[in-house]
Structures are given as C-alpha cells and as structure tokens.
Motif scaffolding. Structure first.
Motif, short mmCIF file in Angstrom:
data_model
loop_
_atom_site.label_atom_id
_atom_site.label_comp_id
_atom_site.label_asym_id
_atom_site.label_seq_id
_atom_site.Cartn_x
_atom_site.Cartn_y
_atom_site.Cartn_z
N GLU A 165 -10.90 23.67 14.25
CA GLU A 165 -12.00 24.14 15.09
C GLU A 165 -12.29 23.12 16.18
O GLU A 165 -12.44 21.93 15.89
N ILE A 166 -12.33 23.60 17.42
CA ILE A 166 -12.58 22.72 18.56
C ILE A 166 -13.67 23.33 19.44
O ILE A 166 -14.02 24.51 19.31
N THR A 167 -14.19 22.51 20.35
CA THR A 167 -15.05 23.00 21.42
C THR A 167 -14.26 22.89 22.72
O THR A 167 -13.78 21.80 23.07
N TRP A 168 -14.08 23.99 23.39
CA TRP A 168 -13.24 24.07 24.59
C TRP A 168 -14.03 24.73 25.71
O TRP A 168 -14.50 25.85 25.56
N MET A 169 -14.23 24.01 26.79
CA MET A 169 -15.02 24.51 27.92
C MET A 169 -16.36 25.07 27.44
O MET A 169 -16.82 26.13 27.86
N GLY A 170 -16.97 24.35 26.50
CA GLY A 170 -18.29 24.70 26.00
C GLY A 170 -18.32 25.82 24.98
O GLY A 170 -19.40 26.27 24.61
N ARG A 171 -17.14 26.24 24.50
CA ARG A 171 -17.06 27.35 23.56
C ARG A 171 -16.29 26.93 22.32
O ARG A 171 -15.36 26.14 22.39
N ARG A 172 -16.66 27.50 21.18
CA ARG A 172 -16.00 27.16 19.92
C ARG A 172 -14.80 28.06 19.72
O ARG A 172 -14.86 29.28 19.91
N ALA A 173 -13.69 27.45 19.32
CA ALA A 173 -12.46 28.20 19.07
C ALA A 173 -11.72 27.53 17.92
O ALA A 173 -11.99 26.39 17.56
N ARG A 174 -10.78 28.27 17.34
CA ARG A 174 -9.95 27.73 16.26
C ARG A 174 -8.50 27.78 16.71
O ARG A 174 -8.02 28.83 17.15
N VAL A 175 -7.80 26.66 16.61
CA VAL A 175 -6.44 26.57 17.13
C VAL A 175 -5.48 26.03 16.08
O VAL A 175 -5.87 25.34 15.14
N SER A 176 -4.22 26.40 16.27
CA SER A 176 -3.13 25.89 15.43
C SER A 176 -1.98 25.52 16.35
O SER A 176 -1.81 26.11 17.43
N SER A 177 -1.16 24.58 15.91
CA SER A 177 -0.02 24.19 16.73
C SER A 177 1.02 23.49 15.85
O SER A 177 0.83 23.33 14.65
N PHE A 178 2.11 23.10 16.50
CA PHE A 178 3.20 22.39 15.85
C PHE A 178 3.44 21.08 16.57
O PHE A 178 3.14 20.95 17.76
N SER A 179 4.01 20.12 15.88
CA SER A 179 4.45 18.89 16.54
C SER A 179 5.54 19.25 17.55
O SER A 179 6.13 20.34 17.50
N ALA A 180 5.82 18.33 18.46
CA ALA A 180 6.86 18.59 19.45
C ALA A 180 8.19 18.89 18.79
O ALA A 180 8.90 19.84 19.15
N GLU A 181 8.56 18.11 17.80
CA GLU A 181 9.83 18.31 17.11
C GLU A 181 9.87 19.67 16.42
O GLU A 181 10.88 20.39 16.47
N ALA A 182 8.78 20.05 15.78
CA ALA A 182 8.73 21.32 15.08
C ALA A 182 8.78 22.50 16.06
O ALA A 182 9.40 23.53 15.77
N TYR A 183 8.13 22.36 17.22
CA TYR A 183 8.15 23.44 18.20
C TYR A 183 9.56 23.64 18.76
O TYR A 183 10.02 24.78 18.91
#
Length: 228
Positions: A165-183
């Motif tokens: 969970e992050i705050t992005w441009m004043g709004r709450r969102a939930r994000v997922s990602s991969f490491s560079a190697e995994a991507y």
C-alpha cells in the motif's frame, strides 16, 4: 515504490480507501501528464520503436493515459495506434488530445486484439496495480498478440513487492512488482520474448515534492517463427 506508471490497466477496485486503477486515474487526469510527460527513457523507447516500424504498423498502447506522449508520437510517425485504459477520464482526454489514434476503455485482461495481431505493443508501467499472478497473465497475453518479429516495449518500477500500500499523488493505492531480474525472466520465460535491450534509469516527477524513482525499460521481440 515509485510514482511513474502511465495510465491504468488494472481496473479492479480496492477496499478501505485504497483505490483501483480506474478510480485513481479518473482523479489524477492531466496531472499525470504534467508530472510524467517528459520522461527521457520513455521518449527514447518510443523513438527507438518508431524507427523500426513501417508506415501503417498496428500498435497497441496499454495503459494509454492521456494519449501523450506515446500514442501521439506513434500516430505522428504514421502508425495505426490503439490505446486502451481502464480510466474513463483518461480515455476522454486521449480522444480529445490525439484524434489520430483510437482509444478504448478496457482492461488489458479483457481486450480483444484484431485477428491480424499487432506489430508492436507498448506497456509503460500499466501493470503495477495488478497482483503478480495477473501481471504474468498480462505479459503472456501481450506477447501472444504480437505478429512474428513484433516488438514489445515496456517499463516497470522494479521492486520485490506484493500488495504494497502506497500513497501516490495524494491517493492510496496497492501495488505489486518484480525485481529487475525477475521481470526480465518474465518476458523471456512467460512471454517467450527475446530481450534486445534493457536499462535502469532514475526519474524525478515534475511535481511538487516529487522524489527520484528507479525505472526499468525493456525492448523485446517475438521470434520470427513464433506460433499463434
């Protein structure tokens, strides 16, 4: 987790004040373009792609946002551009700003490609608000839409996170990602793509309080003998 992802592709909403991509980008609107519209690595990627496509090439821009800069530059280069985004506001802005391209309000997971496929797909930061399982499926789908020899130009914010969970441009969102190697592994193993180039870069959004963030840009190609 960085701020830089273009438009929205993941439309599933959240709970407890956490916004889905459609709601989030409906609210952000043109502020996104002002903050991220002059991202050097993205402009370089689009220039690289446009220089390798013939006039009339069919290009899909996933998470097309306001239509600028990606769809606008590719349309100006003579490509037949389709942009998809889950945000109604973004699609309306893109249609007004880039009349030379076609825009649809649809999730990448629900998009139906043309029978002939695409010569290229752009995916600049559109998957971050999906969970990892859906990101894998989206990469498989995008790769499968490419004609043999077709190009996928993509970018992400590399990080080993799931449901953060992050705050992005004043709004709450939930994000997922991969490491560079995994991507990179995802593109090769799940997408069946040849990675031609990849680079890490740092960008500071042009917004008050913007902080530097790391981006991973990848250029990849579907094999000439790839099946449907």
């Amino acid at each position: 987790m960085g701020d830089g992802y273009e438009g929205g592709a993941a439309g599933r909403g959240g709970a407890g004040g956490v916004l889905g991509a459609a709601e989030l980008f409906d609210g952000v609107g043109l502020d996104y373009e002002r903050a991220f519209g002059r991202l050097p690595a993205q402009l370089a990627a689009v220039e690289w792609l446009a220089g390798r496509l013939p006039a009339g090439a069919r290009v899909l821009d996933v998470g097309s946002g306001t239509g600028r800069p990606v769809a606008a530059l590719l349309a100006a280069a003579g490509c037949e551009v389709t942009g998809i985004d889950v945000s109604r506001t973004m699609v309306e802005l893109a249609r007004a700003q880039v009349p030379g391209a076609r825009f649809e309000q649809v999730d990448v997971r629900d998009h139906t490609p043309p029978e002939e496929g695409y010569d290229a797909v752009c995916a600049f930061f559109p998957l971050l608000m999906m969970d990892r399982e859906d990101q894998v499926l989206a990469v498989r789908r995008m790769a499968s839409w490419l004609v043999p020899g077709g190009l996928l130009v993509s970018a992400t914010v590399p990080a080993d996170v799931e449901g953060l969970e992050i705050t992005w441009m004043g709004r709450r969102a939930r994000v997922s990602s991969f490491s560079a190697e995994a991507y990179l592994g995802l593109l090769r193993e799940e997408g069946g793509l040849e990675v031609l180039h990849h680079e890490l870069s740092v960008f500071t959004p042009e917004v008050e309080g913007g902080e530097p963030e790391e981006h991973l840009f990848c250029y990849a190609r579907r094999g000439a003998g790839a099946g449907g």
